[in-house]
Design an enzyme around this catalytic site. Structure first.
Site, PDB file in Angstrom:
ATOM      1  N   ASP A   9       0.918  -1.184  -0.129  1.00  0.00           N
ATOM      2  CA  ASP A   9      -0.080  -0.085  -0.177  1.00  0.00           C
ATOM      3  C   ASP A   9       0.889   1.290  -0.075  1.00  0.00           C
ATOM      4  OD1 ASP A   9      -1.651   2.098   0.299  1.00  0.00           O
ATOM      5  OD2 ASP A   9      -2.578   1.044   2.427  1.00  0.00           O
ATOM      6  N   ASP A  33      -5.076   7.558  -6.131  1.00  0.00           N
ATOM      7  CA  ASP A  33      -5.579   9.024  -6.053  1.00  0.00           C
ATOM      8  C   ASP A  33      -6.152   9.058  -4.857  1.00  0.00           C
ATOM      9  OD1 ASP A  33      -5.615  11.718  -6.368  1.00  0.00           O
ATOM     10  OD2 ASP A  33      -6.999  11.460  -7.900  1.00  0.00           O
TER      11      ASP A  33
END
Length: 171
Positions: A9, A33
């Site tokens: 991540d 995003d």
């Protein structure tokens, strides 16, 4: 510059710069995003809105890059870049490579030593993963000397990571 392939991540990476695969509005969205905006908190969005009001009224052009605070992320800055949408009828490789080159240049201007990239354009923008990895690694391997000593390519999922490992080994 040392290059590392990391499965994970990107919002958890402890680096000077996290690169955001942004949309041109700079106002958040899905995928990387949205995750960066959610985890980074409102400070990122506030700076993005200020950029839209001052320099990027029509949005950030594809391939360009701009920095903001990292807010609550474990990084110092976020460099936002807009990747191209894949096309099988038009070669947009230069735009994709520009995302990496311009992000490195912005990070260098900031004096960053470490940077983490997502695999730009390989999600919803449809760029084939193998070629996206090849383009990213090509730019990172050929980058001119900068203040950056460590670049991470953060890959989402075991399958994508395995493809990246294979491409990396091919040289």
């Amino acid at each position: 510059m040392d290059i590392a392939l990391v499965e994970g991540d990107i919002t958890a990476e402890r680096v000077d710069v996290v690169v955001n695969a942004a949309n041109s509005s700079l106002l958040g969205g899905g995928g990387v995003d949205g995750a960066i905006h959610r985890r980074g908190g409102p400070a990122i969005l506030a700076e993005c809105r200020a950029l839209r009001a001052s320099r990027y009224g029509r949005g950030l052009p594809t391939g360009q890059a701009v920095a903001t605070t990292a807010g609550e992320l474990p990084a110092r800055w976020v460099v936002h870049t807009v990747g191209p949408v894949w096309s099988d009828t038009e070669d947009r490789t230069a735009l994709l490579r520009g995302c990496y080159t311009n992000s490195l240049a912005v990070a260098d201007e900031l004096g960053a030593a470490s940077i983490a990239f997502p695999l730009i354009s390989a999600g919803v923008y449809g760029w084939p993963v193998e070629d996206a990895v090849r383009q990213a690694l090509s730019v990172l391997r050929s980058a001119t000397p900068t203040t950056i000593t460590e670049a991470r390519l953060v890959l989402f999922g075991a399958d994508t990571h395995a493809i990246a490992e294979r491409v990396y080994a091919e040289g």
